[in-house]
Design a protein around this motif. Structure first.
Motif, PDB file in Angstrom:
ATOM      1  N   HIS A   1      -7.305  12.481   1.994  1.00 50.66           N
ATOM      2  CA  HIS A   1      -7.405  11.034   1.858  1.00 50.66           C
ATOM      3  C   HIS A   1      -8.472  10.754   0.820  1.00 50.66           C
ATOM      4  CE1 HIS A   1      -5.664   7.551   3.847  1.00 50.66           C
ATOM      5  NE2 HIS A   1      -6.795   6.901   3.685  1.00 50.66           N
TER       6      HIS A   1
ATOM      7  N   ASN B   1      -6.313  -0.295  -1.709  1.00 44.40           N
ATOM      8  CA  ASN B   1      -5.870   0.799  -2.573  1.00 44.40           C
ATOM      9  C   ASN B   1      -4.524   1.286  -2.061  1.00 44.40           C
ATOM     10  OD1 ASN B   1      -7.981   1.823  -0.405  1.00 44.40           O
ATOM     11  ND2 ASN B   1      -6.390   3.394  -0.616  1.00 44.40           N
TER      12      ASN B   1
ATOM     13  N   SER C   1      -8.348  -1.144   3.259  1.00 43.13           N
ATOM     14  CA  SER C   1      -8.921  -1.030   1.927  1.00 43.13           C
ATOM     15  C   SER C   1      -7.826  -1.311   0.892  1.00 43.13           C
ATOM     16  CB  SER C   1      -9.519   0.360   1.726  1.00 43.13           C
ATOM     17  OG  SER C   1      -8.565   1.360   2.029  1.00 43.13           O
TER      18      SER C   1
ATOM     19  N   LYS D   1       0.811  -1.223   0.000  1.00 39.80           N
ATOM     20  CA  LYS D   1       0.000   0.000   0.000  1.00 39.80           C
ATOM     21  C   LYS D   1       0.841   1.267   0.000  1.00 39.80           C
ATOM     22  CE  LYS D   1      -3.677   0.925   2.420  1.00 39.80           C
ATOM     23  NZ  LYS D   1      -5.062   1.076   1.995  1.00 39.80           N
TER      24      LYS D   1
ATOM     25  N   SER E   1     -10.754   4.374  -2.373  1.00 45.19           N
ATOM     26  CA  SER E   1     -10.923   2.946  -2.065  1.00 45.19           C
ATOM     27  C   SER E   1     -11.621   2.223  -3.216  1.00 45.19           C
ATOM     28  CB  SER E   1     -11.753   2.787  -0.790  1.00 45.19           C
ATOM     29  OG  SER E   1     -11.104   3.383   0.308  1.00 45.19           O
TER      30      SER E   1
HETATM   31 MG    MG Z   1      -8.353   2.954   3.460  1.00 42.73          MG
END
Ligand code: MG
Ligand code: TXA
Length: 338
Positions: free
Chosen positions: A231, A140, A138, A48, A146
């Motif tokens: 985010h 992503n 998540s 990630k 996401s």
């Molecule tokens: Mg997340």
């Protein structure tokens, strides 16, 4: 669409070997690893690009024995579990000492969630005979939008075997569409229940069950990467525009030769330059991330989002949109001056 038993069994074996498997939940796709295996958990952070002090949620099967994960389930937690599990609610509880600290980003608490998606439940039953936990943020890259489809996951990480993922289970488009509500019950004595991230399950629904309204996070609250100001962001700047100002803004952008992509929900707003989402919160949340990805792919100068209603049902949606737009402050002014 739904993976068969053989695919789920195979995915469970890969997870038991310490590999990464993406799987559907009712909220968004998760990037799963064996929560009891610190190397497997470390691989999540590498894949990630996420700072290692950010905790991940541990997913458990329905009726799992929680004493493996937490030394104490307060009665507020028990009541919320009875009301909302399996479902889109994550509880922050004290972490049992045998749970690897890496899962919790080094904190003494742990996020626990029992997802409702049938594929997630089947995977959790097949994995370590239903007694294990899957650490899964998540699926992503850090800070990105996401994923709500298996294709979104592949767009983020590449096909299984090519990138860091050993398998991706395809369970269709996630029903809820935004991440779970997170409620911190780890500091009840001093802080009471605290809402760390709004989601489909609202603060009022939680209050109905535990008899008190959760507080909003303070600065001492545990770290939640989903609560960073910026985010869930596409790479195209995002601007939230009130409905009353939308027509004029679009006209000015066109007059300047700027390219925009629009996400609207009011039927009388023309979406020739973009798309409509449903005008009710559940439908809007369901389609939100896919629409951000789709509009991001248009190579526009800005994604205009008609500002949604501000009432409680839309709290999770407004939270995500605010963070998606956070780094784009001033973008319209720049385009219109430029
Ligand atoms: Mg997340
Ligand atoms: O709906 C969801 O919750 C999805 C699906 C896959 O279950 N998962 C998800 O995970 O959104 P992630 O890692 O992207 O976001 C989980 C959030 C993070 O912001 C993390 O900081 C927070 O939960 N979290 C996890 N454990 C925590 C803890 N012990 N204390 C405070 N926050 C925690």
């Amino acid at each position: 669409m739904t993976p068969d038993t053989a695919a789920i069994e195979h995915a469970a074996r890969l997870l038991e070997q310490g590999k990464l498997v993406a799987f559907p939940t009712e909220t968004v796709y998760g990037l799963g690893a064996d929560a009891s295996n610190p190397q497997a958990v470390a691989a999540i952070f590498t894949a990630k690009g996420r700072p290692s002090n950010h905790p991940v949620i541990v997913h458990v099967a329905r009726d799992a024995d929680l004493s493996r994960w937490t030394p104490q389930v307060p009665h507020e937690a028990r009541a919320l579990i009875d009301a909302f599990w399996p479902g889109p609610l994550t509880l922050i509880l004290r972490r049992a000492s045998q749970v690897p600290a890496a899962v919790a980003g080094g904190q003494d608490t742990l996020g626990l969630r029992c997802p409702a998606h049938p594929v997630a439940q089947a995977l959790l039953r097949a994995f370590r005979e239903g007694q294990g936990g899957l650490a899964a943020p998540s699926a992503n890259r850090f800070g990105h939008v996401s994923p709500t489809t298996a294709q979104h996951v592949i767009d983020e990480f590449g096909a299984p075997g090519v990138g860091p993922l050993a398998a991706v289970l395809d369970g269709g488009h996630c029903e809820v569409g935004i991440e779970s509500t997170i409620i911190d019950l780890s500091r009840l004595d001093t802080h009471g229940p605290v809402l760390l991230r709004p989601g489909q399950i609202s603060a009022v629904q939680i209050a109905d069950v535990i008899g008190r309204m959760p507080a909003l996070p303070d600065h001492a609250a545990p770290r939640v990467s989903g609560s960073l100001d910026a985010h869930y962001a596409p790479s195209t700047p995002v601007a939230l525009v009130d409905r009353a100002a939308l027509a004029a803004t679009m006209q000015q952008l066109l007059a300047r030769g700027c390219r925009f992509a629009l996400i609207a929900y009011s039927e009388d707003v023309s979406a020739v330059h973009g798309m409509h989402l449903p005008d009710h919160a559940d439908g809007y949340a369901h389609g939100l991330y896919a629409s951000l990805r789709e509009m991001d792919a248009r190579d526009a100068d800005v994604i205009l989002v008609e500002r949604p209603p501000q009432d409680a049902a839309w709290q999770g949606i407004n939270d995500r949109l605010r963070r998606a737009a956070f780094d784009s402050a001033g973008v319209l002014e720049k385009l219109l001056k430029g």
